[in-house]
Design a protein around this motif. Structure first.
Motif, PDB file in Angstrom:
ATOM      1  N   VAL A 140      -0.582  -3.575  -8.555  1.00 22.66           N
ATOM      2  CA  VAL A 140      -1.360  -2.751  -9.482  1.00 22.66           C
ATOM      3  C   VAL A 140      -0.624  -1.442  -9.779  1.00 22.66           C
ATOM      4  O   VAL A 140      -0.792  -0.847 -10.841  1.00 22.66           O
ATOM      5  CB  VAL A 140      -2.781  -2.477  -8.940  1.00 22.66           C
ATOM      6  CG1 VAL A 140      -3.565  -3.782  -8.855  1.00 22.66           C
ATOM      7  CG2 VAL A 140      -2.744  -1.777  -7.587  1.00 22.66           C
ATOM      8  N   THR A 141       0.196  -0.990  -8.826  1.00 21.41           N
ATOM      9  CA  THR A 141       1.063   0.164  -9.044  1.00 21.41           C
ATOM     10  C   THR A 141       2.192   0.148  -8.025  1.00 21.41           C
ATOM     11  O   THR A 141       2.044  -0.410  -6.930  1.00 21.41           O
ATOM     12  CB  THR A 141       0.298   1.497  -8.919  1.00 21.41           C
ATOM     13  OG1 THR A 141       1.185   2.586  -9.219  1.00 21.41           O
ATOM     14  CG2 THR A 141      -0.256   1.699  -7.527  1.00 21.41           C
ATOM     15  N   ASN A 142       3.329   0.735  -8.395  1.00 21.67           N
ATOM     16  CA  ASN A 142       4.391   0.941  -7.409  1.00 21.67           C
ATOM     17  C   ASN A 142       4.569   2.426  -7.093  1.00 21.67           C
ATOM     18  O   ASN A 142       5.556   2.819  -6.478  1.00 21.67           O
ATOM     19  CB  ASN A 142       5.711   0.316  -7.861  1.00 21.67           C
ATOM     20  CG  ASN A 142       6.275   0.955  -9.119  1.00 21.67           C
ATOM     21  OD1 ASN A 142       5.551   1.561  -9.910  1.00 21.67           O
ATOM     22  ND2 ASN A 142       7.573   0.819  -9.333  1.00 21.67           N
ATOM     23  N   GLY A 198       3.539  -0.410  -3.645  1.00 23.66           N
ATOM     24  CA  GLY A 198       2.879   0.868  -3.885  1.00 23.66           C
ATOM     25  C   GLY A 198       1.593   0.978  -3.098  1.00 23.66           C
ATOM     26  O   GLY A 198       1.262   0.120  -2.276  1.00 23.66           O
ATOM     27  N   GLU A 199       0.832   2.032  -3.342  1.00 26.28           N
ATOM     28  CA  GLU A 199      -0.442   2.280  -2.673  1.00 26.28           C
ATOM     29  C   GLU A 199      -1.591   1.958  -3.641  1.00 26.28           C
ATOM     30  O   GLU A 199      -1.823   2.695  -4.613  1.00 26.28           O
ATOM     31  CB  GLU A 199      -0.526   3.730  -2.215  1.00 26.28           C
ATOM     32  CG  GLU A 199      -1.899   4.189  -1.742  1.00 26.28           C
ATOM     33  CD  GLU A 199      -2.520   3.275  -0.705  1.00 26.28           C
ATOM     34  OE1 GLU A 199      -3.677   2.848  -0.917  1.00 26.28           O
ATOM     35  OE2 GLU A 199      -1.857   2.973   0.316  1.00 26.28           O
ATOM     36  N   PRO A 200      -2.324   0.877  -3.410  1.00 25.06           N
ATOM     37  CA  PRO A 200      -3.382   0.440  -4.347  1.00 25.06           C
ATOM     38  C   PRO A 200      -4.471   1.483  -4.609  1.00 25.06           C
ATOM     39  O   PRO A 200      -5.019   1.525  -5.717  1.00 25.06           O
ATOM     40  CB  PRO A 200      -3.964  -0.797  -3.654  1.00 25.06           C
ATOM     41  CG  PRO A 200      -2.857  -1.305  -2.797  1.00 25.06           C
ATOM     42  CD  PRO A 200      -2.139  -0.081  -2.314  1.00 25.06           C
ATOM     43  N   LEU A 201      -4.794   2.320  -3.627  1.00 25.23           N
ATOM     44  CA  LEU A 201      -5.867   3.298  -3.826  1.00 25.23           C
ATOM     45  C   LEU A 201      -5.498   4.400  -4.813  1.00 25.23           C
ATOM     46  O   LEU A 201      -6.347   5.211  -5.189  1.00 25.23           O
ATOM     47  CB  LEU A 201      -6.289   3.916  -2.488  1.00 25.23           C
ATOM     48  CG  LEU A 201      -7.070   2.986  -1.538  1.00 25.23           C
ATOM     49  CD1 LEU A 201      -7.441   3.724  -0.264  1.00 25.23           C
ATOM     50  CD2 LEU A 201      -8.312   2.414  -2.214  1.00 25.23           C
ATOM     51  N   MET A 202      -4.252   4.420  -5.288  1.00 24.09           N
ATOM     52  CA  MET A 202      -3.853   5.359  -6.337  1.00 24.09           C
ATOM     53  C   MET A 202      -4.217   4.829  -7.723  1.00 24.09           C
ATOM     54  O   MET A 202      -4.126   5.563  -8.709  1.00 24.09           O
ATOM     55  CB  MET A 202      -2.347   5.626  -6.256  1.00 24.09           C
ATOM     56  CG  MET A 202      -1.905   6.307  -4.971  1.00 24.09           C
ATOM     57  SD  MET A 202      -0.129   6.685  -4.918  1.00 24.09           S
ATOM     58  CE  MET A 202      -0.044   8.084  -6.048  1.00 24.09           C
ATOM     59  N   ASP A 203      -4.625   3.565  -7.798  1.00 24.71           N
ATOM     60  CA  ASP A 203      -4.933   2.917  -9.074  1.00 24.71           C
ATOM     61  C   ASP A 203      -6.392   3.154  -9.467  1.00 24.71           C
ATOM     62  O   ASP A 203      -7.308   2.713  -8.767  1.00 24.71           O
ATOM     63  CB  ASP A 203      -4.654   1.413  -8.961  1.00 24.71           C
ATOM     64  CG  ASP A 203      -5.033   0.647 -10.207  1.00 24.71           C
ATOM     65  OD1 ASP A 203      -4.969   1.236 -11.311  1.00 24.71           O
ATOM     66  OD2 ASP A 203      -5.395  -0.544 -10.088  1.00 24.71           O
ATOM     67  N   SER A 204      -6.623   3.814 -10.571  1.00 25.12           N
ATOM     68  CA  SER A 204      -7.991   4.130 -11.015  1.00 25.12           C
ATOM     69  C   SER A 204      -8.767   2.889 -11.454  1.00 25.12           C
ATOM     70  O   SER A 204      -9.997   2.924 -11.538  1.00 25.12           O
ATOM     71  CB  SER A 204      -7.951   5.144 -12.164  1.00 25.12           C
ATOM     72  OG  SER A 204      -7.282   4.597 -13.298  1.00 25.12           O
ATOM     73  N   ASN A 261      -3.623  -4.212   0.977  1.00 27.23           N
ATOM     74  CA  ASN A 261      -3.197  -3.342   2.073  1.00 27.23           C
ATOM     75  C   ASN A 261      -3.212  -1.895   1.602  1.00 27.23           C
ATOM     76  O   ASN A 261      -2.865  -1.607   0.457  1.00 27.23           O
ATOM     77  CB  ASN A 261      -1.779  -3.687   2.525  1.00 27.23           C
ATOM     78  CG  ASN A 261      -1.697  -4.988   3.295  1.00 27.23           C
ATOM     79  OD1 ASN A 261      -2.596  -5.813   3.229  1.00 27.23           O
ATOM     80  ND2 ASN A 261      -0.603  -5.183   4.012  1.00 27.23           N
ATOM     81  N   THR A 262      -3.547  -0.985   2.501  1.00 25.93           N
ATOM     82  CA  THR A 262      -3.554   0.431   2.163  1.00 25.93           C
ATOM     83  C   THR A 262      -3.180   1.270   3.382  1.00 25.93           C
ATOM     84  O   THR A 262      -3.416   0.865   4.527  1.00 25.93           O
ATOM     85  CB  THR A 262      -4.933   0.877   1.648  1.00 25.93           C
ATOM     86  OG1 THR A 262      -4.935   2.300   1.452  1.00 25.93           O
ATOM     87  CG2 THR A 262      -6.043   0.535   2.619  1.00 25.93           C
ATOM     88  N   THR A 281      -6.472  -4.590   4.752  1.00 25.60           N
ATOM     89  CA  THR A 281      -5.615  -4.252   5.891  1.00 25.60           C
ATOM     90  C   THR A 281      -5.293  -2.768   5.848  1.00 25.60           C
ATOM     91  O   THR A 281      -4.832  -2.257   4.829  1.00 25.60           O
ATOM     92  CB  THR A 281      -4.304  -5.061   5.860  1.00 25.60           C
ATOM     93  OG1 THR A 281      -4.592  -6.439   6.096  1.00 25.60           O
ATOM     94  CG2 THR A 281      -3.342  -4.565   6.937  1.00 25.60           C
ATOM     95  N   PHE A 282      -5.553  -2.097   6.950  1.00 28.01           N
ATOM     96  CA  PHE A 282      -5.158  -0.700   7.100  1.00 28.01           C
ATOM     97  C   PHE A 282      -3.838  -0.676   7.879  1.00 28.01           C
ATOM     98  O   PHE A 282      -3.780  -1.103   9.038  1.00 28.01           O
ATOM     99  CB  PHE A 282      -6.229   0.090   7.847  1.00 28.01           C
ATOM    100  CG  PHE A 282      -7.536   0.193   7.109  1.00 28.01           C
ATOM    101  CD1 PHE A 282      -7.580   0.711   5.822  1.00 28.01           C
ATOM    102  CD2 PHE A 282      -8.727  -0.235   7.696  1.00 28.01           C
ATOM    103  CE1 PHE A 282      -8.783   0.806   5.124  1.00 28.01           C
ATOM    104  CE2 PHE A 282      -9.925  -0.133   7.012  1.00 28.01           C
ATOM    105  CZ  PHE A 282      -9.957   0.381   5.720  1.00 28.01           C
ATOM    106  N   SER A 283      -2.789  -0.188   7.227  1.00 24.10           N
ATOM    107  CA  SER A 283      -1.470  -0.141   7.837  1.00 24.10           C
ATOM    108  C   SER A 283      -1.275   1.208   8.520  1.00 24.10           C
ATOM    109  O   SER A 283      -1.099   2.232   7.852  1.00 24.10           O
ATOM    110  CB  SER A 283      -0.386  -0.367   6.774  1.00 24.10           C
ATOM    111  OG  SER A 283      -0.506  -1.659   6.207  1.00 24.10           O
ATOM    112  N   VAL A 284      -1.293   1.200   9.841  1.00 27.18           N
ATOM    113  CA  VAL A 284      -1.192   2.423  10.630  1.00 27.18           C
ATOM    114  C   VAL A 284      -0.155   2.187  11.726  1.00 27.18           C
ATOM    115  O   VAL A 284      -0.424   1.487  12.698  1.00 27.18           O
ATOM    116  CB  VAL A 284      -2.547   2.811  11.253  1.00 27.18           C
ATOM    117  CG1 VAL A 284      -2.426   4.137  12.011  1.00 27.18           C
ATOM    118  CG2 VAL A 284      -3.623   2.906  10.190  1.00 27.18           C
ATOM    119  N   ASP A 285       1.012   2.781  11.574  1.00 27.31           N
ATOM    120  CA  ASP A 285       2.134   2.458  12.455  1.00 27.31           C
ATOM    121  C   ASP A 285       2.279   3.450  13.610  1.00 27.31           C
ATOM    122  O   ASP A 285       3.324   4.098  13.784  1.00 27.31           O
ATOM    123  CB  ASP A 285       3.438   2.409  11.643  1.00 27.31           C
ATOM    124  CG  ASP A 285       3.389   1.357  10.560  1.00 27.31           C
ATOM    125  OD1 ASP A 285       2.674   0.352  10.739  1.00 27.31           O
ATOM    126  OD2 ASP A 285       4.045   1.532   9.522  1.00 27.31           O
TER     127      ASP A 285
END
Length: 322
Positions: A44-46, A95-101, A122-123, A145-149
């Motif tokens: 949806v975005t990069n 990219g980060e999907p939550l940046m997509d309106s 994933n976010t 999926t929450f990516s937390v490293d």
């Protein structure tokens, strides 16, 4: 044991004669020899709000943007002809999907068109505020999926450059609390990409999230062709050691409609086609895909870029070697 099972499944796949006729009949109710993707990634975005050391995002040269609605709906509408018993639709790539309106409008459109399919993304959860939390929980999204490293501020922020551990931990804990209170069934995975800098926190990570998430996934870091972050080292060999299954079941779309070869193809290194010019099945069965599949099946990708630089198959960096 997982590696043995993965290698067995891959070898079995290539050993079965007329496999596409069998798979397409059972999965897609179509008796033909074409390759039909089972998993669809829609970028949806990069754009991203982080510069993680495990990710090639800072090296990306292709233009950045958000997928136009007409490209998105074309992909989804064509998927209705391929859905069969159901597809896996992932709304992320580089990219980060939550940046997509338009993210939640996209999720609703997918679920209205593809009744048998599952939708996921994933976010990094940095942007997971109250509004987005409620939007996700009230959406028909199947899983997230929450990516937390990492399991501490110091470790996490040395890997996930630009993000704040205290913020993402608070956001995710609130999300899980609201999920429970609202009695929502969305499946939540906590994912940690393990490398030399955070492997000492695996036990602490499981303790922190084990009784809260539906699944804990500890994923070994790979190289993304260029990152050199694999725990295994990622050295390339002269001989191809294994086959990659991605060209046989996975199809990935960049935000502008171009088609990527695989998850590691972060910069459109191959150029397989664009959904605005051709249909999904036409692209997925074109001469370039055929050349790559033939080489992969014969373990002869020496002249296939970027496969010949991939330590997943020219090394022991892949899940088949865990």
């Amino acid at each position: 044991m997982k590696g043995i099972i993965a290698r067995f499944k891959a070898n079995l796949y290539f050993a079965v004669p007329f496999r596409n006729y069998i798979i397409n009949t059972l999965r897609n109710m179509q008796f033909n020899s074409q390759y039909i993707p089972k998993v669809i990634h829609i970028e949806v975005t990069n754009y991203c709000n982080a510069r993680c050391i495990l990710c090639p995002y800072p090296k990306m040269k292709r233009p950045k943007g958000f997928m136009p609605w007409h490209i998105f709906t074309r992909i989804v509408d064509e998927c209705t002809q391929l859905e069969g018993a159901g597809l896996e639709i992932n709304l992320h790539k580089d990219g980060e999907p939550l940046m997509d309106s338009l993210l939640f409008k996209r999720i609703a459109h997918i679920k209205s068109k593809l009744k048998k399919s599952r939708t996921h993304f994933n976010t990094n959860a940095m942007l997971l505020n109250e509004e987005k939390t409620l939007s996700i929980l009230n959406s028909p999204l199947d899983s997230i999926t929450f990516s937390v490293d990492g399991a501490s501020k110091e470790t996490y922020e040395n890997i996930r450059i630009g993000l704040k551990y205290d913020v993402i931990e608070k956001n995710i804990l609130h999300f899980l609390k609201m999920k429970k209170e609202m009695n929502k069934r969305i499946h939540v995975t906590m994912q940690m990409v393990m490398n030399k800098d955070n492997m000492h926190e695996v036990s602490r990570y499981k303790e922190l999230w084990g009784d809260k998430a539906d699944r804990i996934f500890i994923k070994k870091a790979h190289n993304f062709l260029v990152q050199k972050t694999s725990i295994h080292g990622g050295e390339l060999t002269e001989k191809q050691l294994s086959r990659c299954m991605q060209p046989f079941y996975l199809m990935l779309f960049y935000w502008n409609g171009d088609v990527a070869l695989c998850c590691w193809d972060y910069d459109n290194l191959v150029g397989l086609g664009n959904i605005e010019n051709e249909s999904i099945l036409t692209i997925y069965n074109n001469d370039k895909f055929k050349e790559i599949r033939n080489a992969m099946e014969g373990k002869s990708c020496k002249n296939i870029k970027p496969c010949n630089a991939c330590s997943q198959i020219y090394g022991k960096d892949g899940p088949m070697w865990e």
